[in-house]
Design a protein around this motif. Sequence first.
Motif, mmCIF file in Angstrom:
data_model
loop_
_atom_site.group_PDB
_atom_site.id
_atom_site.type_symbol
_atom_site.label_atom_id
_atom_site.label_comp_id
_atom_site.label_asym_id
_atom_site.label_seq_id
_atom_site.Cartn_x
_atom_site.Cartn_y
_atom_site.Cartn_z
ATOM 1 N N ASN B 192 -18.481 -8.503 -16.833
ATOM 2 C CA ASN B 192 -17.758 -7.333 -17.356
ATOM 3 C C ASN B 192 -16.247 -7.567 -17.257
ATOM 4 O OD1 ASN B 192 -20.176 -5.249 -17.389
ATOM 5 N ND2 ASN B 192 -20.253 -6.297 -15.417
ATOM 6 N N ILE B 193 -15.550 -7.140 -18.277
ATOM 7 C CA ILE B 193 -14.088 -7.296 -18.285
ATOM 8 C C ILE B 193 -13.444 -5.933 -18.489
ATOM 9 C CG2 ILE B 193 -12.120 -8.395 -19.440
ATOM 10 C CD1 ILE B 193 -14.034 -10.478 -20.553
ATOM 11 N N ALA B 194 -12.415 -5.642 -17.722
ATOM 12 C CA ALA B 194 -11.641 -4.412 -17.939
ATOM 13 C C ALA B 194 -10.222 -4.801 -18.322
ATOM 14 C CB ALA B 194 -11.618 -3.572 -16.660
ATOM 15 N N VAL B 195 -9.705 -4.160 -19.338
ATOM 16 C CA VAL B 195 -8.355 -4.480 -19.808
ATOM 17 C C VAL B 195 -7.509 -3.210 -19.837
ATOM 18 C CG1 VAL B 195 -6.997 -5.370 -21.753
ATOM 19 C CG2 VAL B 195 -9.196 -6.419 -21.211
ATOM 20 N N PHE B 196 -6.371 -3.238 -19.195
ATOM 21 C CA PHE B 196 -5.407 -2.143 -19.297
ATOM 22 C C PHE B 196 -4.015 -2.701 -18.999
ATOM 23 C CE2 PHE B 196 -6.098 -2.112 -14.765
ATOM 24 C CZ PHE B 196 -7.477 -2.086 -14.579
ATOM 25 N N LEU B 224 -15.505 0.332 -10.468
ATOM 26 C CA LEU B 224 -15.951 -0.852 -11.205
ATOM 27 C C LEU B 224 -16.903 -1.679 -10.337
ATOM 28 C CD1 LEU B 224 -12.636 -2.072 -12.935
ATOM 29 C CD2 LEU B 224 -14.537 -0.834 -13.985
ATOM 30 N N ALA B 225 -16.558 -1.851 -9.048
ATOM 31 C CA ALA B 225 -17.373 -2.683 -8.152
ATOM 32 C C ALA B 225 -18.800 -2.148 -8.028
ATOM 33 C CB ALA B 225 -16.712 -2.761 -6.782
ATOM 34 N N THR B 226 -18.925 -0.861 -8.133
ATOM 35 C CA THR B 226 -20.275 -0.299 -8.029
ATOM 36 C C THR B 226 -21.079 -0.537 -9.307
ATOM 37 O OG1 THR B 226 -19.531 1.840 -8.831
ATOM 38 C CG2 THR B 226 -19.565 1.533 -6.445
ATOM 39 N N ASN B 227 -20.398 -1.021 -10.329
ATOM 40 C CA ASN B 227 -21.078 -1.228 -11.619
ATOM 41 C C ASN B 227 -21.102 -2.688 -12.056
ATOM 42 O OD1 ASN B 227 -21.878 1.473 -12.997
ATOM 43 N ND2 ASN B 227 -19.910 1.878 -12.009
ATOM 44 N N GLY B 228 -21.237 -3.608 -11.124
ATOM 45 C CA GLY B 228 -21.385 -5.020 -11.467
ATOM 46 C C GLY B 228 -20.154 -5.845 -11.138
ATOM 47 N N GLN B 229 -20.157 -7.078 -11.656
ATOM 48 C CA GLN B 229 -19.029 -7.994 -11.413
ATOM 49 C C GLN B 229 -17.981 -7.789 -12.492
ATOM 50 O OE1 GLN B 229 -20.452 -12.054 -9.479
ATOM 51 N NE2 GLN B 229 -21.127 -11.815 -11.565
ATOM 52 N N TRP B 230 -16.738 -7.595 -12.072
ATOM 53 C CA TRP B 230 -15.689 -7.298 -13.053
ATOM 54 C C TRP B 230 -14.508 -8.255 -12.933
ATOM 55 C CZ3 TRP B 230 -15.533 -3.539 -16.912
ATOM 56 C CH2 TRP B 230 -16.651 -2.688 -16.954
ATOM 57 N N LYS B 241 -0.395 -13.551 -11.752
ATOM 58 C CA LYS B 241 -0.940 -13.616 -10.392
ATOM 59 C C LYS B 241 -2.444 -13.402 -10.478
ATOM 60 C CE LYS B 241 -0.112 -10.519 -6.874
ATOM 61 N NZ LYS B 241 0.626 -9.856 -5.804
ATOM 62 N N LEU B 242 -3.140 -14.104 -9.619
ATOM 63 C CA LEU B 242 -4.601 -14.057 -9.655
ATOM 64 C C LEU B 242 -5.083 -13.743 -8.252
ATOM 65 C CD1 LEU B 242 -6.986 -14.760 -11.589
ATOM 66 C CD2 LEU B 242 -6.685 -17.137 -10.922
ATOM 67 N N GLU B 243 -5.815 -12.639 -8.082
ATOM 68 C CA GLU B 243 -6.340 -12.366 -6.744
ATOM 69 C C GLU B 243 -7.534 -11.417 -6.802
ATOM 70 O OE1 GLU B 243 -2.763 -9.234 -5.553
ATOM 71 O OE2 GLU B 243 -2.878 -11.196 -4.592
ATOM 72 N N TYR B 244 -8.197 -11.311 -5.656
ATOM 73 C CA TYR B 244 -9.295 -10.354 -5.553
ATOM 74 C C TYR B 244 -8.719 -8.982 -5.234
ATOM 75 C CZ TYR B 244 -12.736 -14.087 -5.518
ATOM 76 O OH TYR B 244 -13.518 -15.146 -5.867
ATOM 77 N N ALA B 245 -9.387 -7.957 -5.740
ATOM 78 C CA ALA B 245 -8.983 -6.592 -5.398
ATOM 79 C C ALA B 245 -9.467 -6.275 -3.987
ATOM 80 C CB ALA B 245 -9.599 -5.619 -6.388
ATOM 81 N N GLN B 246 -8.933 -5.213 -3.420
ATOM 82 C CA GLN B 246 -9.475 -4.743 -2.144
ATOM 83 C C GLN B 246 -10.812 -4.059 -2.401
ATOM 84 O OE1 GLN B 246 -6.959 -2.486 0.487
ATOM 85 N NE2 GLN B 246 -5.150 -3.253 -0.589
ATOM 86 N N GLN B 248 -14.952 -2.932 -0.477
ATOM 87 C CA GLN B 248 -15.970 -3.314 0.506
ATOM 88 C C GLN B 248 -16.911 -4.399 -0.001
ATOM 89 O OE1 GLN B 248 -18.042 0.117 2.010
ATOM 90 N NE2 GLN B 248 -16.140 1.134 2.614
ATOM 91 N N PHE B 249 -17.103 -4.451 -1.281
ATOM 92 C CA PHE B 249 -18.026 -5.464 -1.811
ATOM 93 C C PHE B 249 -17.716 -5.695 -3.288
ATOM 94 C CE2 PHE B 249 -21.354 -3.332 -4.474
ATOM 95 C CZ PHE B 249 -20.759 -2.087 -4.494
ATOM 96 N N ARG B 250 -18.198 -6.823 -3.797
ATOM 97 C CA ARG B 250 -18.082 -7.170 -5.220
ATOM 98 C C ARG B 250 -16.668 -6.869 -5.765
ATOM 99 N NH1 ARG B 250 -23.665 -5.592 -7.754
ATOM 100 N NH2 ARG B 250 -22.647 -3.608 -8.181
ATOM 101 N N GLN B 251 -15.672 -7.245 -4.961
ATOM 102 C CA GLN B 251 -14.286 -6.937 -5.359
ATOM 103 C C GLN B 251 -13.973 -7.586 -6.707
ATOM 104 O OE1 GLN B 251 -15.282 -8.195 -2.498
ATOM 105 N NE2 GLN B 251 -14.196 -7.322 -0.765
ATOM 106 N N PRO B 252 -13.476 -6.817 -7.666
ATOM 107 C CA PRO B 252 -13.117 -7.401 -8.966
ATOM 108 C C PRO B 252 -12.028 -8.469 -8.803
ATOM 109 C CG PRO B 252 -13.152 -5.013 -9.115
ATOM 110 C CD PRO B 252 -13.284 -5.356 -7.672
#
Lengths: 616, 395
Positions: B192-196, B224-230, B241-246, B248-252
């Motif tokens: 899944n991709i989110a764009v804004f 988003l994390a509750t709805n799959g990998q984003w 810049k490229l990083e993981y979001a904060q 608890q799990f499946r951080q986008p």
Amino acid sequence: MAEDVDIAALFEAFNAKYLEPVQVADGYIYSQHLEELSGPYHAVLVGPRGSGKTTLLKMLQPAALAAWKGRRADSFRKKIDYSGVFIASDISWSRQLSSLGYGKLNAEHHKILVLACFTTHVLHAVLETMTARIANATTFRGVELTSEKEQALAIGILDVLKLKAPIASLLSIKQSLRGRLSEVRQLANRGSLISAEEFSKILADLPFLHIDFLDICSNITGLFNDAADQHGARWALLFDELETAPEWIVEQLFSAFRVCDPKIYLKLAISPVSTVAFQTIMSAAGPAEGHDHKQIPLWYTDRIEAKGFCESLWRSLTTKKGLNITAREALGASAFEPTARGQVKKQNPYAVGQYWTGIFKSLQKKDKSFSTFLRIRHVDLDRIAETQQTQKDSILRKAAPIAAVRNFFLHEDQEGNVSSRFRKTSSLYAGAESIFAISEGNPRWLIGLLTPMIAYMVNNKVRRVPESVQAEEIDNAADRLVALLRTIPVPLNVHQSDVQALDVLVQKIGLRLHDDLINRPFAIDPRLCFVVDRGINNSLIELLSSGLNRGAVMLVQGTAARSVVGDMTGVTLRLSYLLAAKYGLPLRKGKATNLSHLLQGPIAPSSTPQLGFEEI
Amino acid sequence: MSTTFRLAILSDLHAAPKSVPAPYGEIKLFTDQENTAATEHPLKGLERLIASESLRADAVVCPGDMTNKANPQALEYVWNGLQRLCTQLHAKNIIATVGNHDVDSRGHSPNSFPRESLMRLQPPFPAGESGLSDKYWAHGYYIKTLPDLRYLVINTCWLHESRDELERGVVTDYTLERIAAELDHLPKMKTNIAVFHHHPHPHSDLGLGFDDVIRNGQKLLDMLATNGQWLVLHGHKHHPKLEYAQGQFRQPIVFACGSFSGRIEGDNSLISKNYFHFMELELNNTKMQGLIHSWAWIPGIGWQKYSSSEPSFPSEAGFGCTVDITTLAAAVKNELGSGTPKSWDSITTINPELKFLMPKQFSALIKELSSEHKIGLVYDSLGKPVQLGLEILNG
């Protein structure tokens, strides 16, 4: 204009400088020059900008030779028993070197550091060829080297180069050499901040600053040969654009012809005018042409040879665009074309009703001096078919190009008054043979001229390029050359006959020769070239040297011309045919006159373009 | 089914006509300079790059700020340009959204409504079709599901007519609720991709400021994390810049895209250039993994691969490797053994996770390889690893 052609970039777009070996091989058009350059000897390749020096040198790299698919490729490869190392000029001796140490270093320190950059750059190029040979073990001059052998070789080379590397591999050495270049620059900057005495001590303690590049190349190529079990195998160092190198490096390279390790050939590319190269070659202790090295001038003295090259290039360009058509079919015959021999046998080209009698008769009518010329030589245009063949050859064929130009530029008004008029663009120079001549066999120029013409045929789905389109492209090319000449720095004290810059100088020469040609009585052998006589001052000579190195003026063979010129005085030159077309001159060398004479006095108003441009 | 989804990303173009007065250097993409050479015009330069590199993409992505100060002529120019790029890249999708500059006229006539210019674009902005575009304008988002992945486009400038919200991005509670409800009803997708446009979490490096982060940004990321990998793609900062979001799990994974042709200011100008990013997203991998190839704009030369070193964004970057660095270093050591140098490619073929190391992960691995295993790396002139082997102590 064809949409897909970026005219402004045309000349530089075809610069082999920016191409990888495989790309160079892919677009390579065979020329005899490659054969001459490639022999088992030291060589000096001499030619102005765009004459193909870089392409030829790059073709001798193993990767380019391996990729070359031409008809002659296989037999050529068999003759090459060395590995070519291409040494570009961009990093080693470009202007940035002169700014090493912010211009605050003394000459001796600066020279040491420039030499260190140069040496490092050469070594990097050698390592480049080594890694390419190992990476392509199964192709031409490829080498199978086990990892262990490469590791041992790398340690050996690092030791010789006095270099540290992260791991023992040839790639790692390349990376460290790039690092060494940065180190030298940092060192130079440091030197600008401390006393010369202190800096001398620092430099003296750095062993890598004191290695001799030829000695080191000999050493490390020997190590490679040993690792590859190819003892005594040969290498060639291919130096490009030496005209941009510091003079003492040029001198060192030319002097090395005699002292170089026999397993290393030096192949040096340089522009025609190089005082240092000339002095080194001519000095008593210097290398002798034909003995220690071979000089290869990159201009064609033989039009037939040049034509062969131009036609090959035409075939290559048209085939790439899916066209199957000869240059003659697409561009037509030239107005100057000496009629093909076969055709002469079948039909007299000067017979009544043929092309040339039309020109001759038209000119005879408006040019009294031509009429006199014919009368004195007993040529009767109405009975020309009966004229002896020898007479036709000796008189008419020589007179024809001059007659064509005079006829084109002499204008007769309705009242019968004849005057010369300057016409800017001219279909006079259209036709395959003229376009080829105008290119001087210079590949970059020829590609620049032909590409838009071929694009025109493709875009308009036609098999003929109109004369007007050809004329426009010649004009564009000439304008680009003049624009280039305008960028050449003007030496101080250029005040001879109002000449201020190279573009002004060639314009003055061109207009004066044109004026002579049109406004003087008809001559079968008019003045079209010039001798740099003793009346020409040094600043003008400097300008002319720049013009020669950029292809604006050409050496006329059979005079005092040599491949490498040191002193321009006494040399005979002509305007390049591209400029000859711009200034309305025939595409031939003609008779010589003194340049100082040409530059004297104002030019007749009828010849100046400002007063009489007439677009066709 | 293809195993890779390719995205051509042009963010923050800030295009404007040369005829509109602007401070020197503010505009790099002029929209009234048709005869400019490809080496001087980023969009023409990109067309040349696409041709020379034979690039093909599945989608063209533009996370906003197509124009500078909502210039309507530039808006149309860029929108048409993006359509042309789609054709050239054989891309079937255009994924675009609004940036603050596209709706914020700042000082323009009170009678001009930049949003209207956007809504008048043809094909309809941003989805290329009326239905989804209407939904975007009505509810601040739309979702599109393709066979291989799903993408969500959000308008974080939805409240920009409200002058109080001019400086920051917003996802309203209303929009969040609608998105959550819709995702809940849709069948789950692996990719899944989110764009804004704005950044969903703080992006304050190099003095780039704290105040413009999306209101409700973390809520959005959690949802988003509750709805799959984003994978989140956004623009605005002009600092890639490229990083993981904060979370608890499946951080986008959040990729802040560099600016295609916008002005780079302050300390960032020492680090960043203008970039065109080309992303390859692996569809078959169990994790969200991919590669980002970037070219930098050099006026007079065009789009170029560049030599990269920290802290600049690398010319070649990966994302999605979740293997612990110590474990990875030990595996590399094991593959190298005590033998001779090996090519980096041969090592990554054996251990593909290495390809997907994020820039900082990669640096950490290099350090660990050297300090713990005495393994050194060799790089090419662009800074890309080419070989590794046991370090030697010579000299």
